[in-house]
Write an enzyme that holds these catalytic residues in place. Structure first.
Site, mmCIF file in Angstrom:
data_model
loop_
_atom_site.group_PDB
_atom_site.id
_atom_site.type_symbol
_atom_site.label_atom_id
_atom_site.label_comp_id
_atom_site.label_asym_id
_atom_site.label_seq_id
_atom_site.Cartn_x
_atom_site.Cartn_y
_atom_site.Cartn_z
ATOM 1 N N TYR A 13 1.005 -1.195 0.183
ATOM 2 C CA TYR A 13 -0.178 -0.021 -0.019
ATOM 3 C C TYR A 13 0.928 1.260 0.061
ATOM 4 C CZ TYR A 13 -4.066 3.036 1.207
ATOM 5 O OH TYR A 13 -5.010 3.805 1.035
ATOM 6 N N TYR B 249 -10.935 -2.175 5.442
ATOM 7 C CA TYR B 249 -10.418 -0.696 5.920
ATOM 8 C C TYR B 249 -10.283 -0.414 7.496
ATOM 9 C CZ TYR B 249 -11.535 0.543 1.014
ATOM 10 O OH TYR B 249 -11.599 0.668 -0.612
HETATM 11 C C1 LIG Z 1 -9.922 3.095 -1.655
HETATM 12 S S1 LIG Z 1 -11.233 3.394 -2.850
HETATM 13 C C2 LIG Z 1 -11.291 2.026 -3.629
HETATM 14 C C3 LIG Z 1 -11.385 2.237 -5.161
HETATM 15 C C4 LIG Z 1 -12.664 2.843 -5.471
HETATM 16 N N1 LIG Z 1 -13.499 1.963 -5.752
HETATM 17 C C5 LIG Z 1 -12.338 3.605 -6.957
HETATM 18 O O1 LIG Z 1 -13.273 3.403 -7.843
HETATM 19 O O2 LIG Z 1 -11.561 4.324 -7.125
HETATM 20 C C6 LIG Z 1 -12.518 3.396 -1.476
HETATM 21 C C7 LIG Z 1 -13.920 3.857 -2.220
HETATM 22 O O3 LIG Z 1 -14.441 2.757 -3.019
HETATM 23 C C8 LIG Z 1 -15.756 2.488 -2.695
HETATM 24 N N2 LIG Z 1 -15.820 1.204 -1.755
HETATM 25 C C9 LIG Z 1 -15.011 0.444 -1.560
HETATM 26 N N3 LIG Z 1 -15.360 -0.571 -0.954
HETATM 27 C C10 LIG Z 1 -16.615 -0.503 -0.835
HETATM 28 C C11 LIG Z 1 -17.461 -1.224 -0.150
HETATM 29 N N4 LIG Z 1 -17.387 -2.425 0.326
HETATM 30 N N5 LIG Z 1 -19.121 -1.045 -0.498
HETATM 31 C C12 LIG Z 1 -19.281 0.242 -0.827
HETATM 32 N N6 LIG Z 1 -18.282 0.854 -1.552
HETATM 33 C C13 LIG Z 1 -16.739 0.819 -1.515
HETATM 34 C C14 LIG Z 1 -16.288 3.503 -1.760
HETATM 35 O O4 LIG Z 1 -16.658 4.531 -2.596
HETATM 36 C C15 LIG Z 1 -14.892 3.913 -1.102
HETATM 37 O O5 LIG Z 1 -14.949 5.377 -0.591
#
Ligand SMILES: C[S@@+](CC[C@H](N)C(=O)[O-])C[C@H]1O[C@@H](n2cnc3c(N)ncnc32)[C@H](O)[C@@H]1O
Ligand SMILES: [Zn+2]
Ligand SMILES: [Zn+2]
Ligand SMILES: [Zn+2]
Length: 409
Positions: free
Chosen positions: A279, A371
């Site tokens: 990470y 997370y």
């Molecule tokens: C670190 S980013 C992961 C990558 C992201 N999905 C992207 O499109 O860039 C974290 C975001 O992804 C989405 N996300 C990740 N895990 C999720 C989950 N289990 N349920 C809903 N949303 C999730 C949320 O919007 C979160 O704020």
């Protein structure tokens, strides 16, 4: 304006995917010699079909509107089907058309209007899809140029029209912000002849060697990893050099179909307890993390990862600068687990964060971590910092696990 030399790509020769051999065959059939009309492989490339934009039927003849690679849209031309030597692009056109129709739930609707032309909304979608494919391919090439590890990075979106993220820069290692210094040479190195059996770097730090002979992690979560470093006498094949070798697996950044945006899946089987990725992001102070946490929206905040192994002075922010881990989604029943790693930097305030598989992960499975989980496996404090001053807006978790806690934060 017609593309210069348009006659060369005239009725018989549309050189998409045409190798010189097939061109020569066409020429033979047409009783032409390639030389006589001055076509060489080089200027063939000038008339490469980039994508197909539209379709119509005129006097029972099928035509496709061709976008030529390297030429503006104004030079697009209608080419009869029999001249198109691009089975892949034709297939793509047909797939995109069907996807569009299935999305608007008119699978059996008539796709041609009275003039036997494709309905404009369908053609529009097909062009958007083609442009997206080109943009994602370009991004994939860039990611692979920038990454310094073995595994390849693929990008795939079969779900919507989203293109590459606009404000994301790929980095391979921590990017310290001004005022934070990362030491890049350890103060101690081992002189083992066999780091597996002798008292090596981990022993010096008072912990066990993290790996077994199969390069799998064998220590419990919460235990730090001390790898051999640049001062050690051992070579690159030392069993205590795993995280530093980087990601070995081919991974794919893909568009999820459950509304989680991008996610990451593995394209190969990953054995349990194996190192998958690090990470990385900008290293900032916790004060700066607090400031950014208040600026960020709910999504941005989920990129902040506190380095709270022994102190809480620093945070990793992967929002703008990161590697593939930027795209890894959360799950309440994850298949990756976080470990703190020390290699050349032995400052316990600044561990590197490595993600290891908790079980066998099959090819095609999405990679996830929790997370809310600290390296210690203790859930009492968040690793992802939501910024105390900001009113916490909770994000509903879509992980789908039986044990889902309902929210990301
Ligand atoms: C670190 S980013 C992961 C990558 C992201 N999905 C992207 O499109 O860039 C974290 C975001 O992804 C989405 N996300 C990740 N895990 C999720 C989950 N289990 N349920 C809903 N949303 C999730 C949320 O919007 C979160 O704020
Ligand atoms: Zn060693
Ligand atoms: Zn060593
Ligand atoms: Zn969940």
């Amino acid at each position: 304006m017609a593309a210069a030399g348009a006659e060369a790509r005239g009725a018989w020769c549309v050189p998409c995917l045409v190798s010189l051999d097939t061109l020569q065959e066409v020429c033979r059939k047409e009783k032409l010699t390639c030389k006589s009309i001055g076509i060489t492989k080089r200027n063939l490339n000038n008339y490469e079909v980039e994508y197909l934009c539209d379709y119509k039927v005129v006097k029972d003849m099928e035509y496709y509107l061709v976008k030529w690679k390297g030429w503006p849209d104004s030079t697009n031309t209608w080419e009869p089907l029999q001249n198109l030597k691009c089975p892949l692009l034709l297939q793509q056109f047909s797939n995109d058309k069907h996807n569009y129709l299935s999305q608007v739930k008119k699978g059996k609707a008539i796709t041609l209007n009275n003039n036997k032309a494709l309905k404009p909304a369908i053609a529009e979608y097909i062009v958007k899809k083609a442009k997206q494919r080109i943009a994602l391919q370009r991004w994939q090439d860039e990611l692979n140029r920038r990454k310094n590890h073995t595994g390849m990075i693929f990008v795939e979106n079969t779900v919507d029209l989203e293109g590459p993220p606009s404000d994301f820069y790929y980095i391979n290692e921590y990017k310290p912000t001004p005022g934070i210094s990362l030491v890049n040479e350890a103060t101690f190195g081992c002189s083992c002849t066999d780091c597996f059996f002798e008292k090596c770097c981990p022993a010096e730090a008072g912990v066990l060697l993290a790996y077994n002979k199969n390069q799998q992690i064998k220590i419990p979560p919460g235990t730090p990893i001390y790898e051999c470093n640049s001062r050690c006498q051992c070579g690159p094949d030392c069993p205590n050099r795993i995280v530093q070798k980087g990601t070995q697996y081919s991974l794919c950044i893909f568009r999820t179909s459950n509304g989680c945006g991008w996610g990451v899946k593995t394209l190969v089987k990953i054995k349990r307890m194996s190192f998958v990725m690090e990470y990385v992001g900008e290293v900032i102070t916790s004060e700066e993390a607090e400031r950014r946490g208040q600026l960020y929206d709910n999504k941005g905040i989920t990129y902040l990862f506190d380095l709270d192994y022994e102190s809480d002075e620093f945070t990793v922010d992967a929002a703008r600068y990161g590697n593939v881990s930027h795209f890894v989604n959360h799950s309440c029943d994850p298949n990756l687990q976080v470990f703190n790693v020390f290699i050349d930097n032995l400052d316990t305030r600044l561990p590197r964060i490595a993600l290891f598989s908790t079980r066998t992960i099959n090819a095609g499975e999405e990679l996830t971590f929790d997370y809310q989980m600290k390296g210690s496996g203790d859930m009492s404090s968040d690793s992802i910092d939501y910024g105390p001053a900001k009113k916490r807006v909770r994000t509903v978790c879509k992980c789908g696990a039986v044990t889902c806690r309902g929210y990301l934060n």
